[in-house]
Write an enzyme that holds these catalytic residues in place. Sequence first.
Site, PDB file in Angstrom:
ATOM      1  N   GLY A 145       0.813  -1.219   0.000  1.00 62.10           N
ATOM      2  CA  GLY A 145       0.000   0.000   0.000  1.00 62.10           C
ATOM      3  C   GLY A 145       0.839   1.258   0.000  1.00 62.10           C
ATOM      4  CG  ASP A 146       0.174   3.848   2.192  1.00 62.41           C
ATOM      5  OD1 ASP A 146      -0.972   4.204   1.882  1.00 62.41           O
ATOM      6  OD2 ASP A 146       0.459   3.336   3.290  1.00 62.41           O
ATOM      7  CG  HIS A 169      -5.780   6.172  -2.945  1.00 57.94           C
ATOM      8  ND1 HIS A 169      -6.406   5.484  -3.949  1.00 57.94           N
ATOM      9  CD2 HIS A 169      -5.345   5.213  -2.069  1.00 57.94           C
ATOM     10  CE1 HIS A 169      -6.355   4.182  -3.693  1.00 57.94           C
ATOM     11  NE2 HIS A 169      -5.719   3.997  -2.559  1.00 57.94           N
ATOM     12  NE  ARG A 180     -24.618 -16.388   2.790  1.00 52.86           N
ATOM     13  CZ  ARG A 180     -24.674 -17.703   2.886  1.00 52.86           C
ATOM     14  NH1 ARG A 180     -25.091 -18.413   1.862  1.00 52.86           N
ATOM     15  NH2 ARG A 180     -24.335 -18.324   3.997  1.00 52.86           N
ATOM     16  N   GLY A 227      -2.330   8.260  10.107  1.00 50.09           N
ATOM     17  CA  GLY A 227      -1.209   9.062  10.597  1.00 50.09           C
ATOM     18  C   GLY A 227      -0.107   8.225  11.235  1.00 50.09           C
ATOM     19  N   PRO A 263       3.266   6.121  11.736  1.00 53.64           N
ATOM     20  CG  PRO A 263       4.922   6.150  13.378  1.00 53.64           C
ATOM     21  CD  PRO A 263       3.443   6.111  13.186  1.00 53.64           C
ATOM     22  CG  LEU A 302      13.241   6.459  -8.956  1.00 50.59           C
ATOM     23  CD1 LEU A 302      13.390   6.860 -10.399  1.00 50.59           C
ATOM     24  CD2 LEU A 302      14.481   5.710  -8.465  1.00 50.59           C
TER      25      LEU A 302
HETATM   26  P1  GDP Z   1      -1.553   5.519  -2.300  1.00 48.65           P
HETATM   27  O1  GDP Z   1      -2.294   4.985  -1.132  1.00 48.65           O
HETATM   28  O2  GDP Z   1      -0.911   4.446  -3.120  1.00 48.65           O
HETATM   29  O3  GDP Z   1      -2.381   6.448  -3.160  1.00 48.65           O
HETATM   30  O4  GDP Z   1      -0.362   6.396  -1.720  1.00 48.65           O
HETATM   31  P2  GDP Z   1      -0.487   7.502  -0.538  1.00 48.65           P
HETATM   32  O5  GDP Z   1      -1.059   8.729  -1.133  1.00 48.65           O
HETATM   33  O6  GDP Z   1      -1.107   6.938   0.667  1.00 48.65           O
HETATM   34  O7  GDP Z   1       1.029   7.666  -0.159  1.00 48.65           O
HETATM   35  C1  GDP Z   1       1.959   8.120  -1.075  1.00 48.65           C
HETATM   36  C2  GDP Z   1       2.611   9.424  -0.527  1.00 48.65           C
HETATM   37  O8  GDP Z   1       3.745   9.757  -1.264  1.00 48.65           O
HETATM   38  C3  GDP Z   1       1.693  10.632  -0.649  1.00 48.65           C
HETATM   39  O9  GDP Z   1       1.975  11.501   0.391  1.00 48.65           O
HETATM   40  C4  GDP Z   1       2.099  11.223  -1.987  1.00 48.65           C
HETATM   41  O10 GDP Z   1       1.811  12.602  -2.084  1.00 48.65           O
HETATM   42  C5  GDP Z   1       3.566  10.970  -1.985  1.00 48.65           C
HETATM   43  N1  GDP Z   1       4.217  10.721  -3.279  1.00 48.65           N
HETATM   44  C6  GDP Z   1       3.702  10.147  -4.409  1.00 48.65           C
HETATM   45  N2  GDP Z   1       4.665   9.995  -5.337  1.00 48.65           N
HETATM   46  C7  GDP Z   1       5.807  10.481  -4.799  1.00 48.65           C
HETATM   47  C8  GDP Z   1       7.156  10.580  -5.254  1.00 48.65           C
HETATM   48  O11 GDP Z   1       7.514  10.179  -6.357  1.00 48.65           O
HETATM   49  N3  GDP Z   1       8.067  11.121  -4.398  1.00 48.65           N
HETATM   50  C9  GDP Z   1       7.726  11.581  -3.160  1.00 48.65           C
HETATM   51  N4  GDP Z   1       8.675  12.091  -2.399  1.00 48.65           N
HETATM   52  N5  GDP Z   1       6.472  11.484  -2.693  1.00 48.65           N
HETATM   53  C10 GDP Z   1       5.524  10.944  -3.488  1.00 48.65           C
HETATM   54  P1  IMO Z   2      -3.879   2.434   0.384  1.00 46.76           P
HETATM   55  O1  IMO Z   2      -5.014   2.303  -0.598  1.00 46.76           O
HETATM   56  C1  IMO Z   2      -1.458   0.774   3.643  1.00 46.76           C
HETATM   57  C2  IMO Z   2      -3.338  -2.382   6.050  1.00 46.76           C
HETATM   58  C3  IMO Z   2      -3.550  -1.949   7.481  1.00 46.76           C
HETATM   59  C4  IMO Z   2      -3.461  -3.288   8.189  1.00 46.76           C
HETATM   60  C5  IMO Z   2      -4.132  -4.230   7.212  1.00 46.76           C
HETATM   61  C6  IMO Z   2      -5.583  -4.531   7.544  1.00 46.76           C
HETATM   62  O2  IMO Z   2      -3.770   3.798   0.965  1.00 46.76           O
HETATM   63  O3  IMO Z   2      -2.607   1.908  -0.182  1.00 46.76           O
HETATM   64  P2  IMO Z   2      -7.809  -3.096   7.429  1.00 46.76           P
HETATM   65  O4  IMO Z   2      -8.188  -1.822   8.116  1.00 46.76           O
HETATM   66  O5  IMO Z   2      -7.866  -3.013   5.943  1.00 46.76           O
HETATM   67  O6  IMO Z   2      -8.553  -4.282   7.971  1.00 46.76           O
HETATM   68  O7  IMO Z   2      -6.269  -3.334   7.847  1.00 46.76           O
HETATM   69  O8  IMO Z   2      -4.057  -3.610   5.950  1.00 46.76           O
HETATM   70  N1  IMO Z   2      -3.897  -1.472   5.044  1.00 46.76           N
HETATM   71  C7  IMO Z   2      -3.183  -0.557   4.376  1.00 46.76           C
HETATM   72  N2  IMO Z   2      -1.894  -0.200   4.486  1.00 46.76           N
HETATM   73  N3  IMO Z   2      -2.241   1.362   2.717  1.00 46.76           N
HETATM   74  C8  IMO Z   2      -3.536   1.000   2.576  1.00 46.76           C
HETATM   75  O9  IMO Z   2      -4.335   1.498   1.602  1.00 46.76           O
HETATM   76  C9  IMO Z   2      -4.071   0.022   3.445  1.00 46.76           C
HETATM   77  N4  IMO Z   2      -5.279  -0.549   3.591  1.00 46.76           N
HETATM   78  C10 IMO Z   2      -5.164  -1.463   4.550  1.00 46.76           C
HETATM   79  O10 IMO Z   2      -2.530  -1.057   7.899  1.00 46.76           O
HETATM   80  O11 IMO Z   2      -2.113  -3.693   8.308  1.00 46.76           O
HETATM   81 MG    MG Z   3      -2.394   5.280   0.948  1.00 48.55          MG
END
Ligand code: GDP
Ligand code: IMO
Ligand code: MG
Length: 442
Positions: free
Chosen positions: A15-16, A44, A159, A320, A322, A350
């Site tokens: 994720g993220d 996102h 269900r 929020g 870490p 990168l």
């Molecule tokens: P997602 O859940 O896959 O949509 O990703 P998130 O938005 O939760 O986390 C990605 C974080 O990295 C966000 O704070 C973005 O604004 C940031 N981000 C995305 N691409 C880049 C990148 O190429 N470099 C840096 N430094 N930050 C990025």
């Molecule tokens: P995006 O779309 C990072 C992780 C949670 C936990 C596990 C199960 O932003 O990439 P849940 O609440 O879904 O039952 O939690 O999955 N998790 C994520 N970690 N990014 C996410 O979404 C996540 N969605 C769920 O931290 O470990």
């Molecule tokens: Mg995310």
Amino acid sequence: MAQGTSTAVVGLQWGDEGKGKLVDLLAPAHHAVVRYNGGANAGHSVVVRGERFSLHLVPSGILHPGVLAVVGNGVVVDPEKLLDEVRGLEARGVDTSGLVLSSRAHVVMPYHKTEDALREEELRTAQDSAAAGRGVLRVGEIGTTKRGIGPAYADKAYRASAIRVGDLLRPDVLAGKVEIACVFKNALFKGLGGSLPPCDPHSLTAALLEQGERLRARIRDTTALLHDMLAQGKRVLFEGGNATLLDVDHGTYPFVTSSSCSALGIGPGTGVPMNRIGSVLGVCKAYCTRVGAGPFPTEQINEAGNRIRERGREYGTTTGRPRRTGWLDLVALRYAVMINGVTGIALTMLDVLAGFDEIPVCVAYERNGERTDRFPPDGHDLREWTPVYERLPGFGQEITGARSRKDLPANAAEYVAYVERAVGVPAQIGSVGPDREQTIHA
Ligand code: GDP
Ligand code: IMO
Ligand code: MG
């Protein structure tokens, strides 16, 4: 082979990875952006000229007027959170008239969030003293986002007492379902929660009917809508929530979420069959992060990990928390590329790796002298393997200004090329910062 001109954007790690940024970038070339899984556990981020938007249930295409933003049937929707999110976007001048919602999507109820928290607490404490002495592996908590995701999907599988978005417009059906759901939940809360006040079906039903009225104009048969669009030759972009290694079937089970996050979830989560998906863009960071519990072979609990967290601002968009940080895991990445049928990757963050003298990447796992490049099918097993690293030369210069591969220092360009060779698909996009502009197109 693929008939469609539709695209999927999926996360290849935990994720993220930057899916929000990629969806926002690609949305203008499509007519609809569709979420197919997960719920408000997703966060996102999209950054437009320095302004940051955090999206949870609303598809990341919403910032482009004229592009339909579809919440598909595979999503679990918390109506209160969705209405809040819409209000927040509108307050910032975003046109949300293109947002529609599947009547088949399931509703996350307040009792799902209570249950999520109760189960986590039980997992945290239940086996503390008992397990170790009996030679039993303690499961421990999952570290969920406590958004009620697991309990909502579990009720979907149960269900009869599960509530769908369409039920919010049918008072008789809704009242009957909420009543029976409260019977089950109150029994559970009495057992686990002790002092929790019981769920009251009347107030719950009244609140849901009110939310249903506010959402009425957006509730559709999105399966029919998407098929009509595809029949007209329109292009659809599927937005994965969560990511492949959190997939309920193919991730590091049981340390996963409760939905099909990989591209394999698009069919059940939207009603659109696989052969309508033209290309699959897998999003991965140039390193790895994970939030919550579970195995993470390349985790770095040290100076390097801290440096990645601070440079990458690796703190959860939803909670929020870490994020745990570590080096790129090519064993896991090759697996994710395979599972999703990835046709190209977007290598993000990168820029975060600038300044390391060398950059280790995991090329295999080792256990008791045995070596493998296969990703283990079980989260508990994965804990037993240790990574084998290859060390690539680092790059000193900041690269946030790079807009083409030619702008990258040689070692950064070589890092990208190394990843492409290792996973066998091209890096179609590189990302060197959060903003739309900070992008390298192949
Ligand atoms: P997602 O859940 O896959 O949509 O990703 P998130 O938005 O939760 O986390 C990605 C974080 O990295 C966000 O704070 C973005 O604004 C940031 N981000 C995305 N691409 C880049 C990148 O190429 N470099 C840096 N430094 N930050 C990025
Ligand atoms: P995006 O779309 C990072 C992780 C949670 C936990 C596990 C199960 O932003 O990439 P849940 O609440 O879904 O039952 O939690 O999955 N998790 C994520 N970690 N990014 C996410 O979404 C996540 N969605 C769920 O931290 O470990
Ligand atoms: Mg995310």
